[in-house]
Design an enzyme around this catalytic site. Sequence first.
Site, short mmCIF file in Angstrom:
data_model
loop_
_atom_site.label_atom_id
_atom_site.label_comp_id
_atom_site.label_asym_id
_atom_site.label_seq_id
_atom_site.Cartn_x
_atom_site.Cartn_y
_atom_site.Cartn_z
N ASN A 119 5.11 2.78 -6.22
CA ASN A 119 5.35 2.65 -7.65
C ASN A 119 4.41 3.49 -8.51
OD1 ASN A 119 7.11 1.53 -9.48
ND2 ASN A 119 5.82 -0.23 -9.92
N PRO B 2 0.83 -1.22 0.00
CA PRO B 2 0.00 0.00 0.00
C PRO B 2 0.86 1.26 0.00
CG PRO B 2 -0.73 -1.54 1.68
CD PRO B 2 0.56 -2.06 1.17
N ARG C 147 14.47 7.74 10.66
CA ARG C 147 14.98 7.11 9.45
C ARG C 147 14.15 7.46 8.21
NH1 ARG C 147 15.15 2.37 12.90
NH2 ARG C 147 13.39 1.49 11.74
N LYS D 92 4.43 4.76 5.15
CA LYS D 92 3.81 3.44 5.09
C LYS D 92 3.75 2.77 6.47
CE LYS D 92 5.20 2.85 0.27
NZ LYS D 92 5.77 1.95 -0.75
#
Length: 265
Positions: free
Chosen positions: A163, A2, A122, A52
């Site tokens: 993507n 996702p 990060r 995410k």
Amino acid sequence: MPEGHTIHKIAKDHGALLNGRPIEVTSPQGRFSADAERVNGAVLDKIEPHGKHLFYHWDTGEIGHVHLGLFGKYKIHRGDDRPEPRGAVRMRLVADTATIDLAGPTACSIDEPSVRKEILGRLGPDPIKPRQNKQKMFDKIHKSKRGIGDLLMDQSVVAGVGNVYRAEALFVCGIHPLRAGTSMDIAELEALWSTITAMLRKGVKDGRIVTVERSELDIPSGKRIKRGEATYAYKRDHCLRCGTEIQHLSIQNRTSYHCPFCQPG
């Protein structure tokens, strides 16, 4: 996996069902049992998305962390509907409003607040969230000779882009995915940030990815845009704008899509 808009939508929808309520936390599969016991019965203050990742803030002071990865999925059972868990349910959250099952995540843990801080440290800025430091993204891109199509998928550069949004943002901005980060000027980076932000936020609002302008499609006003028509370059055979054949590249083992005419090298 996702993309960021889906994670923000999950946080919003699940938060409406769970926030401010005591939650029964279990692990039907068993792999999360020890962590589940630490917060079982605690009140969930909020669910925080970033890129995410999802962070569950419990009134015990501890933080739950979930990363869905490629295979993670949630299933909601509303109201009093509490069926027996089906499949490998890693985490089950039960409130008076709903039961939510999580299966197949890459990460699912209960941690001290310092772990959340380390993870966020990060990650790059999340364009969906307000008051994010876009300069952190710009600086990382400017210092790298890697292609921009590679950099946009690096969650330490910008969080939440996957993507589809990678291909679509680069198309809209007219940037070839192999352009080196060091060659990007500030105007291009500003345009990329603005485009990614608008696309991701629209994705949260719509609950799906639609990057094209309706005016560029030959469909009646008000009619739902089909999935195959919802993008400019991603998984298209030909460019929506100029008709040129879409080219494919393999970037970090993911297929990248671009129009060689609209996105010259």
